[in-house]
Design a protein around this motif. Structure first.
Motif, PDB file in Angstrom:
ATOM      1  N   ARG A 270       0.828  -1.204   0.000  1.00  0.00           N
ATOM      2  CA  ARG A 270       0.000   0.000   0.000  1.00  0.00           C
ATOM      3  C   ARG A 270       0.864   1.257   0.000  1.00  0.00           C
ATOM      4  O   ARG A 270       0.557   2.236  -0.678  1.00  0.00           O
ATOM      5  N   ALA A 271       1.938   1.231   0.775  1.00  0.00           N
ATOM      6  CA  ALA A 271       2.849   2.376   0.791  1.00  0.00           C
ATOM      7  C   ALA A 271       3.471   2.587  -0.587  1.00  0.00           C
ATOM      8  O   ALA A 271       3.579   3.720  -1.061  1.00  0.00           O
ATOM      9  N   LYS A 272       3.862   1.491  -1.236  1.00  0.00           N
ATOM     10  CA  LYS A 272       4.432   1.601  -2.579  1.00  0.00           C
ATOM     11  C   LYS A 272       3.432   2.179  -3.563  1.00  0.00           C
ATOM     12  O   LYS A 272       3.778   3.006  -4.415  1.00  0.00           O
ATOM     13  N   ASP A 273       2.188   1.770  -3.462  1.00  0.00           N
ATOM     14  CA  ASP A 273       1.146   2.284  -4.357  1.00  0.00           C
ATOM     15  C   ASP A 273       0.995   3.796  -4.206  1.00  0.00           C
ATOM     16  O   ASP A 273       0.826   4.520  -5.191  1.00  0.00           O
ATOM     17  N   ILE A 274       1.037   4.275  -2.958  1.00  0.00           N
ATOM     18  CA  ILE A 274       0.876   5.706  -2.708  1.00  0.00           C
ATOM     19  C   ILE A 274       2.051   6.482  -3.290  1.00  0.00           C
ATOM     20  O   ILE A 274       1.873   7.505  -3.962  1.00  0.00           O
ATOM     21  N   ILE A 275       3.280   6.005  -3.031  1.00  0.00           N
ATOM     22  CA  ILE A 275       4.472   6.689  -3.550  1.00  0.00           C
ATOM     23  C   ILE A 275       4.449   6.707  -5.074  1.00  0.00           C
ATOM     24  O   ILE A 275       4.725   7.742  -5.707  1.00  0.00           O
ATOM     25  N   GLU A 276       4.119   5.576  -5.693  1.00  0.00           N
ATOM     26  CA  GLU A 276       4.065   5.511  -7.157  1.00  0.00           C
ATOM     27  C   GLU A 276       3.009   6.452  -7.717  1.00  0.00           C
ATOM     28  O   GLU A 276       3.200   7.076  -8.762  1.00  0.00           O
ATOM     29  N   SER A 277       1.887   6.562  -7.022  1.00  0.00           N
ATOM     30  CA  SER A 277       0.828   7.465  -7.460  1.00  0.00           C
ATOM     31  C   SER A 277       1.304   8.907  -7.456  1.00  0.00           C
ATOM     32  O   SER A 277       1.041   9.673  -8.396  1.00  0.00           O
ATOM     33  N   LEU A 278       2.038   9.284  -6.410  1.00  0.00           N
ATOM     34  CA  LEU A 278       2.572  10.640  -6.342  1.00  0.00           C
ATOM     35  C   LEU A 278       3.550  10.904  -7.479  1.00  0.00           C
ATOM     36  O   LEU A 278       3.530  11.965  -8.107  1.00  0.00           O
ATOM     37  N   LEU A 279       4.415   9.939  -7.754  1.00  0.00           N
ATOM     38  CA  LEU A 279       5.404  10.104  -8.813  1.00  0.00           C
ATOM     39  C   LEU A 279       4.759  10.159 -10.192  1.00  0.00           C
ATOM     40  O   LEU A 279       5.111  10.969 -11.047  1.00  0.00           O
ATOM     41  N   GLN A 280       3.777   9.292 -10.416  1.00  0.00           N
ATOM     42  CA  GLN A 280       3.115   9.238 -11.717  1.00  0.00           C
ATOM     43  C   GLN A 280       2.316  10.495 -12.013  1.00  0.00           C
ATOM     44  O   GLN A 280       2.166  10.895 -13.159  1.00  0.00           O
ATOM     45  N   ASN A 281       1.813  11.136 -10.966  1.00  0.00           N
ATOM     46  CA  ASN A 281       1.012  12.344 -11.143  1.00  0.00           C
ATOM     47  C   ASN A 281       1.851  13.614 -11.151  1.00  0.00           C
ATOM     48  O   ASN A 281       1.317  14.711 -11.082  1.00  0.00           O
ATOM     49  N   GLY A 282       3.153  13.464 -11.234  1.00  0.00           N
ATOM     50  CA  GLY A 282       4.036  14.621 -11.297  1.00  0.00           C
ATOM     51  C   GLY A 282       4.153  15.385  -9.999  1.00  0.00           C
ATOM     52  O   GLY A 282       4.534  16.554  -9.969  1.00  0.00           O
ATOM     53  N   ARG A 283       3.850  14.719  -8.878  1.00  0.00           N
ATOM     54  CA  ARG A 283       3.853  15.401  -7.590  1.00  0.00           C
ATOM     55  C   ARG A 283       5.251  15.717  -7.086  1.00  0.00           C
ATOM     56  O   ARG A 283       5.408  16.453  -6.114  1.00  0.00           O
ATOM     57  N   GLU A 284       6.281  15.152  -7.742  1.00  0.00           N
ATOM     58  CA  GLU A 284       7.636  15.416  -7.271  1.00  0.00           C
ATOM     59  C   GLU A 284       8.034  16.870  -7.483  1.00  0.00           C
ATOM     60  O   GLU A 284       9.030  17.339  -6.944  1.00  0.00           O
ATOM     61  N   HIS A 285       7.252  17.607  -8.291  1.00  0.00           N
ATOM     62  CA  HIS A 285       7.536  19.021  -8.531  1.00  0.00           C
ATOM     63  C   HIS A 285       6.587  19.925  -7.750  1.00  0.00           C
ATOM     64  O   HIS A 285       6.578  21.139  -7.959  1.00  0.00           O
ATOM     65  N   GLU A 286       5.788  19.357  -6.874  1.00  0.00           N
ATOM     66  CA  GLU A 286       4.853  20.128  -6.076  1.00  0.00           C
ATOM     67  C   GLU A 286       5.050  19.799  -4.600  1.00  0.00           C
ATOM     68  O   GLU A 286       5.834  18.930  -4.240  1.00  0.00           O
ATOM     69  N   VAL A 287       4.326  20.500  -3.752  1.00  0.00           N
ATOM     70  CA  VAL A 287       4.274  20.152  -2.337  1.00  0.00           C
ATOM     71  C   VAL A 287       3.065  19.249  -2.143  1.00  0.00           C
ATOM     72  O   VAL A 287       1.929  19.659  -2.347  1.00  0.00           O
ATOM     73  N   SER A 288       3.309  17.991  -1.790  1.00  0.00           N
ATOM     74  CA  SER A 288       2.236  17.016  -1.618  1.00  0.00           C
ATOM     75  C   SER A 288       1.925  16.826  -0.144  1.00  0.00           C
ATOM     76  O   SER A 288       2.826  16.816   0.691  1.00  0.00           O
ATOM     77  N   MET A 289       0.654  16.674   0.153  1.00  0.00           N
ATOM     78  CA  MET A 289       0.232  16.434   1.525  1.00  0.00           C
ATOM     79  C   MET A 289      -0.614  15.165   1.550  1.00  0.00           C
ATOM     80  O   MET A 289      -1.591  15.037   0.824  1.00  0.00           O
ATOM     81  N   VAL A 290      -0.182  14.216   2.366  1.00  0.00           N
ATOM     82  CA  VAL A 290      -0.837  12.912   2.422  1.00  0.00           C
ATOM     83  C   VAL A 290      -1.561  12.774   3.754  1.00  0.00           C
ATOM     84  O   VAL A 290      -0.976  12.994   4.805  1.00  0.00           O
ATOM     85  N   GLY A 291      -2.840  12.413   3.725  1.00  0.00           N
ATOM     86  CA  GLY A 291      -3.607  12.329   4.955  1.00  0.00           C
ATOM     87  C   GLY A 291      -4.135  10.941   5.254  1.00  0.00           C
ATOM     88  O   GLY A 291      -4.678  10.273   4.395  1.00  0.00           O
ATOM     89  N   ILE A 292      -3.960  10.495   6.492  1.00  0.00           N
ATOM     90  CA  ILE A 292      -4.534   9.229   6.953  1.00  0.00           C
ATOM     91  C   ILE A 292      -5.399   9.535   8.170  1.00  0.00           C
ATOM     92  O   ILE A 292      -4.918  10.082   9.164  1.00  0.00           O
ATOM     93  N   HIS A 293      -6.675   9.173   8.085  1.00  0.00           N
ATOM     94  CA  HIS A 293      -7.609   9.486   9.161  1.00  0.00           C
ATOM     95  C   HIS A 293      -8.352   8.232   9.580  1.00  0.00           C
ATOM     96  O   HIS A 293      -8.760   7.421   8.746  1.00  0.00           O
ATOM     97  N   GLY A 294      -8.551   8.050  10.866  1.00  0.00           N
ATOM     98  CA  GLY A 294      -9.315   6.899  11.334  1.00  0.00           C
ATOM     99  C   GLY A 294      -9.180   6.728  12.835  1.00  0.00           C
ATOM    100  O   GLY A 294      -8.434   7.438  13.499  1.00  0.00           O
ATOM    101  N   VAL A 295      -9.931   5.785  13.375  1.00  0.00           N
ATOM    102  CA  VAL A 295      -9.897   5.532  14.810  1.00  0.00           C
ATOM    103  C   VAL A 295      -8.559   4.901  15.194  1.00  0.00           C
ATOM    104  O   VAL A 295      -7.817   4.414  14.346  1.00  0.00           O
ATOM    105  N   GLY A 296      -8.274   4.914  16.485  1.00  0.00           N
ATOM    106  CA  GLY A 296      -7.018   4.354  16.962  1.00  0.00           C
ATOM    107  C   GLY A 296      -6.940   2.852  16.773  1.00  0.00           C
ATOM    108  O   GLY A 296      -7.948   2.150  16.803  1.00  0.00           O
ATOM    109  N   GLY A 297      -5.716   2.366  16.566  1.00  0.00           N
ATOM    110  CA  GLY A 297      -5.488   0.934  16.484  1.00  0.00           C
ATOM    111  C   GLY A 297      -5.638   0.310  15.121  1.00  0.00           C
ATOM    112  O   GLY A 297      -5.549  -0.915  14.988  1.00  0.00           O
TER     113      GLY A 297
END
Length: 404
Positions: A270-297
């Motif tokens: 899953r981590a690899k998918d997220i990183i690849e998505s950022l790279l494929q969308n040209g995010r390496e030239h922007e400031v990207s913000m990644v959010g994970i939200h949910g209950v504890g545990g």
């Protein structure tokens, strides 16, 4: 339970629920994760179901965390910053007469542009017959020593004493030594021949035999190390030579990945998918913000750690910080101390922040041109987000990960 109360139990007072929702809405707006129809988007992603079923399988919980990450922006959480026993990345050892205003000046400038912390001795530190305590400390606290070997390096007692200390730290502290053969050949340094040998021989009249033998051994040892030789690049200019050195330094000082005792099945992919998505969308030239939200545990921290580690592998950052347990640290030491910690870790500085507004100004001014990797762990208020991160504070290619 609806999305208004995702941060509280059924017994939570209504005003607390309202505050939680207000923060969650701000969180989404900041990341541009859910621009419109927050409730519809949450239901479509299955987040609401995941919150209600807090005892569901770990795999489903990771899917829940992943589903809260949109294609526009993301956040993760973090733990502690990368630690190191060294304060400086590079110590520069050189003959001022030969290279201070030319090659070393250009090398120092480029290293600092990349965000490396450099110890470059001042003329005032070279007084007396031996190297000063300040120079010794600079060597001990540096991960790499770049030794620029030039003709007059051989005739400088301070340079040679520096070299002895550098090689001592290499042995005792496992430091890296990078010799640069600027206008001399490795064999001339190894055997003290040619112009280099001629300059070295001048010290016989001033120094005892024991000291000369110690220096000879040090020169032989450094010449046998893998290094860079300017003469081998006859068709290239110094700027290209310096870029080669920069790349070597970057490989050596990449931040140490965070320790992970175990990695649940599915987190790595899953981590690899997220990183690849950022790279494929040209995010390496922007400031990207990644959010994970949910209950504890549900594994938000584990996913965030993996994202942090994989991000370090995919590219160089001028600074990186995994800031753990923001909520608790805010309560214990205050937001201004968190800002101070973040600044000092990213810049390897010793700044002091006395109040939050001062910290905001410092971060905006000093990080604007820096490509940084930041993880903010367990953020739970709007004020924390506004005080610790804003998209236009950071340089292109930065990645900001937040968990809440």
């Amino acid at each position: 339970m609806d999305t208004h109360s995702t941060q509280g139990e059924s017994s939570t007072p209504s005003n607390t629920r309202g505050e939680s929702y207000t923060f969650f809405k701000f969180f989404c707006d900041l990341l541009l994760c859910f621009r419109d129809h927050h409730y519809d988007r949450l239901r479509q992603d299955g987040l609401e179901k995941g919150i209600k079923e807090s005892n569901s399988s770990m795999d489903n919980n990771f899917a829940q965390a992943e589903s809260s990450i949109s294609s526009n922006t993301r956040i993760t959480q973090g733990e502690s910053s990368t630690s190191s026993k060294f304060f400086y990345e590079v110590f520069l050892s050189f003959s001022g007469e030969d290279t201070r205003k030319t090659f070393v000046s250009h090398l120092d400038h480029r290293l600092r542009q990349y965000g490396f912390q450099i110890f470059k001795d001042d003329k005032s530190l070279r007084k007396g017959d031996v190297i000063s305590p300040a120079l010794e400390e600079g060597i001990e606290k540096s991960r790499i020593s770049i030794v620029v070997l030039s003709t007059n390096y051989a005739s400088s007692r301070w340079c040679l004493d520096e070299l002895v200390k550098i090689l001592e730290c290499k042995e005792k502290l496992n430091q890296r030594v990078m010799p640069i053969f600027y206008d001399v050949l490795p064999t001339e340094v190894r055997k003290q021949t040619g112009k280099f040998g001629t300059e070295f021989a001048k010290l016989k009249k001033k120094c005892g035999a024991q000291r000369m033998e110690e220096w000879k051994a040090a020169l032989t040892e450094v010449a046998n190390l893998s290094g860079s030789e300017l003469r081998e690049l006859a068709n290239r200019d110094e700027s290209e030579f310096i870029e080669i050195i920069i790349q070597d330094v970057k490989k050596e000082v990449n931040p140490i990945p965070l320790h992970m005792a175990s990695c649940p099945v599915g987190v790595d992919s899953r981590a690899k998918d997220i990183i690849e998505s950022l790279l494929q969308n040209g995010r390496e030239h922007e400031v990207s913000m990644v959010g994970i939200h949910g209950v504890g545990g549900i594994g938000k921290t584990t996913l965030a750690k993996q994202l942090y580690n994989q991000s370090l592998q995919h590219g160089h950052f001028d600074g990186s910080c995994f800031l753990s347990d923001v909520r608790s640290q805010d309560e214990n030491i205050g937001l201004h101390r968190l800002q101070q910690k973040l600044l000092n870790i990213l810049l390897k500085s010793e700044d002091s922040v006395n109040f939050v507004d001062e910290g905001i100004n410092l971060m905006e001014r000093r990080l604007r041109s820096k490509k940084v990797l930041i993880v903010l762990d367990d953020v739970d208020t709007e004020k924390q987000l506004k005080s610790l991160t804003k998209r236009n504070w950071f340089g292109s290619g930065s990645l900001i990960i937040i968990t809440t």
